[in-house]
Each structure stands twice: as C-alpha cells, then as structure tokens.
Scaffold this motif. Structure first.
Motif, short mmCIF file in Angstrom:
data_model
loop_
_atom_site.label_atom_id
_atom_site.label_comp_id
_atom_site.label_asym_id
_atom_site.label_seq_id
_atom_site.Cartn_x
_atom_site.Cartn_y
_atom_site.Cartn_z
N GLY A 1 -27.55 14.45 -33.39
CA GLY A 1 -28.56 13.64 -32.72
C GLY A 1 -29.15 12.60 -33.64
O GLY A 1 -29.32 12.82 -34.83
N LYS A 2 -29.48 11.45 -33.05
CA LYS A 2 -30.14 10.39 -33.83
C LYS A 2 -31.49 10.11 -33.21
O LYS A 2 -31.58 9.88 -31.99
CB LYS A 2 -29.32 9.10 -33.77
N SER B 1 -39.60 5.65 -29.65
CA SER B 1 -39.99 6.61 -28.61
C SER B 1 -39.98 8.05 -29.10
O SER B 1 -40.58 8.91 -28.47
CB SER B 1 -39.03 6.48 -27.44
N GLY B 2 -39.27 8.30 -30.18
CA GLY B 2 -39.17 9.69 -30.64
C GLY B 2 -38.11 10.46 -29.88
O GLY B 2 -37.89 11.65 -30.12
N ILE C 1 -32.34 12.64 -24.98
CA ILE C 1 -33.28 13.72 -24.64
C ILE C 1 -34.68 13.25 -25.03
O ILE C 1 -34.93 12.93 -26.19
CB ILE C 1 -32.93 15.01 -25.40
N PRO C 2 -35.60 13.19 -24.06
CA PRO C 2 -36.95 12.71 -24.37
C PRO C 2 -37.65 13.64 -25.35
O PRO C 2 -37.37 14.84 -25.40
CB PRO C 2 -37.67 12.75 -23.02
N ALA C 3 -38.56 13.05 -26.10
CA ALA C 3 -39.25 13.80 -27.16
C ALA C 3 -39.90 15.08 -26.64
O ALA C 3 -39.87 16.11 -27.30
CB ALA C 3 -40.29 12.90 -27.81
N GLU C 4 -40.48 15.03 -25.42
CA GLU C 4 -41.19 16.21 -24.89
C GLU C 4 -40.29 17.43 -24.76
O GLU C 4 -40.74 18.56 -24.82
CB GLU C 4 -41.76 15.97 -23.49
#
Lengths: 190, 176
Positions: free
Chosen positions: B61-62, B67-68, B13-16
């Motif tokens: 989640g890790k 990238s965050g 899952i992208p940081a945004e």
C-alpha cells in the motif's frame, strides 16, 4: 490516401434516449444510420469508415484481425463461462435470500445467455472439448467459436471460422472433419 | 466472445477503514475492488466486465499524502464479453420492426439486423409481426435464435453500452 471518417464514440450516431425505444425517431432514423454506416464502407475504396479501430488495419475476426492483445488473450467458450457464472450464483444464493438483487444486469443477462447457448453441460465434457480442440493449432478465438457453434460439416466450420483455412497451419479437410466428429462424440456420450 | 483477462487496478482504502489488520484488510480491499469493478461496467477495450474470478496479488500500500487514504495495487483475473467485427455470433430476437430486427447477445441488448441484410426474408404485418422466407418457410420472430455475422460494433462511452450491426448474408447463417 482518401479521407478517413472516424466516429469518436460520443454517441452521435445513436439516439441517447435509449429508454423510449418505441419513439419514432428511434424506429426510423436509427436503422437508417446503421445502414449508412454499412453502405459507406462499400462506396469506393477512398472513403473509409472506421467504426471500431482507428488503427491502420480494420478489425475482422474472420481473418483473425482482432488486435494483438486479443490474439494472445484467453477466450472462454459459453459452456465454460456457464460453469463459472452458475457457481458464482450458487455462492450468492448461500449467502443471501435474493441473489438476483445482488448481481448486475450484465451478470444476469450473461448468465441467461450462456445457459441457453452452452452446447455441453457436463463439466467433464466441457473439459474434454477444451482438451480436444487444444490439440489442433488453433488461436484461442477460433477454438471458442468452434466450441460455441459446433459446426457439423467441414464446410460449415470454414464458414463459421474462415481463418482456420489460412495461415498455412495445415488444417486440411480431413483433420477438420476428424475434429468435428470427435466433438460430436463427446456430445453423444455426455 | 468471452474473455478471461488479467488486470491491475488501484484500490483506495479510506483512512477511516484502516485500523484493521491482516485478513480483515484483505477483505476490505476485495470488497472495494468488487464495488469498483461493478461500477465500471464496461470499457471500450475489454467489453462488458462480468465478474472477478480470482484475486491474484495485492501489492504494497502507498499512503496518499493529503487524504491519508492508502492505495493498493491489485492484480486480479476477470471475465469480460466483447464482440468483434467479422465474428459469427448467435443472438435472440427481441424486437421486430418493419426495417429490421433487434437481438440480444450476452449482455449486449441491441444487435441490429437490417432487412437489407436478410434479403431472402420479407416483413409480414400481423398481430405478431415476423420476417418470412417464402421459399423455405423459415420465420424470424420473437425469441428465435439467429446465427449472424457482425458487420460493425460501436461503444458508447456515456451509457457504457455496446451496439452492433449484423448481417445474415453468408452460408450457414440464419435461424437455428
């Protein structure tokens, strides 16, 4: 002993241009290459063409040689898959106007296929067939081939699933005949 | 053969997209999983990937350092389709050529039956060509169902497609 030819699956055997299926290359060379791979397996025992598995034993579903992970895997009959995929499709229909646009080609072709090739349509009948066949000592794979093809005679059943006669599981002809009769009874009263 | 398989994939899952909690996060993970699943289409081991049936477990989640993004291990059950050498299958004829016929079986578009593997049948030139068994009068033409035995299977990694060669030699095989 002898040479082993491995096709590394990079597609050399097959024409990459699978779109122009009417091209003469596809029509002429492709069938010949298919045949070459068949004949090579027949020519002597020294030259072994391993099309699928590069392991020690060649895959053969007729003898239930399909790899340990598949022997233990859960298989589903076409009629069971049909219930699942139809349900999914209905859910999509409720959520959007054009469900066919939302599903992949793989899903669409599979749905068409299982709808056409399900011997049992009624969910209760599907469950009964699964329960019936589970009572016999069958591998999941064997169970599903029988449930899909619904052989009518013992001879046909053995032709479709030769492995049921092997491995000392005591599937004598009488037992197989009873199983087939029960399967057709479920069909009758569906 | 249709298979029901349990798999464990990592969903990123992208940081945004991470300033959501609870059910919304679960939904984001599921949507991502379904996208990844669809994109994967097929693997050599499992065959064609059809549909996710259940989401069994989402692990912790890790965070990925640079990238965050957050990586979630997801355990799920899905349906796949694969045919095996030696398996008896039923296919539908969709193309007739002089040297043989092509059939569809499930998501597999090309099962090839060579004329050499159906020696009782002869090619008939006509507006709608077919293969005919003179003795029994049985015909193999478009849209006919054929029960056949799988002789060889090949997976093409680049196109993510399977192709197979089948035969009609054996008892109880042929048009249904």
């Amino acid at each position: 002993m002898g040479g082993v030819l491995n096709y590394s699956g990079t597609g050399e055997l097959f024409n990459d241009d699978s779109r122009s299926s009417s091209s003469s290359f596809f029509n002429r060379v492709l069938p010949l290459l298919f045949l070459l791979s068949i004949y090579a397996t027949r020519i002597g025992s020294r030259l072994k063409l391993s099309v699928n598995m590069s392991g020690e034993e060649e895959e053969n579903a007729a003898e239930l040689k399909i790899g340990d992970e598949f022997l233990k895997a859960k298989c589903l009959m076409n009629c069971e898959v049909s219930l699942i995929l139809e349900h999914k499709y209905e859910q999509l229909q409720q959520m959007s106007e054009d469900p066919m646009n939302q599903v992949s080609q793989v899903f669409e072709k599979s749905l068409q296929y299982v709808k056409r090739f399900s011997r049992y349509k009624n969910p209760d009948a599907v469950r009964q067939v699964r329960e019936l066949l589970s009572r016999y000592q069958l591998a999941e794979f064997e169970l599903c081939v029988l449930g899909n093809l619904c052989p009518e005679t013992v001879e046909e059943a053995i032709a479709m699933v030769p492995s049921i006669k092997s491995r000392g599981r005591g599937h004598d002809d009488e037992a197989i005949e009873k199983m087939l009769n029960d399967m057709s009874l479920i069909k009758k009263f569906e | 053969m249709f298979l029901k398989v349990q798999l464990n994939w990592n969903v990123v899952i992208p940081a945004e997209n991470l300033d959501i909690k609870g059910l919304m996060l679960q939904k984001a993970i599921l949507v991502r999983l379904l996208d990844d699943f669809s994109a994967k289409k097929a693997t050599k081991d499992l065959g064609y990937l059809l549909a996710v049936t259940t989401l069994d477990k989402i692990g912790e989640g890790k965070v990925r350092e640079h990238s965050g993004d957050v990586l979630f291990p997801v355990n799920f059950t899905c349906l796949s389709f694969k045919i095996f050498r030696g398996e008896v299958v039923e296919g539908v004829v969709h193309k007739i050529l002089k040297h043989g016929v092509f059939m569809r079986c499930g998501p597999i578009e090309n099962l090839y039956l060579s004329n050499q593997k159906m020696t009782d049948y002869q090619y008939q030139i006509a507006e709608n060509p077919c293969f005919l068994n003179e003795k029994t009068g049985s015909r193999i033409e478009k849209d006919v169902t054929l029960r056949c035995i799988v002789i060889g299977v090949k997976y093409m990694e680049a196109q993510k497609e399977f192709q197979a060669v089948v035969g009609l030699e054996g008892h109880h095989l042929g048009p249904i």
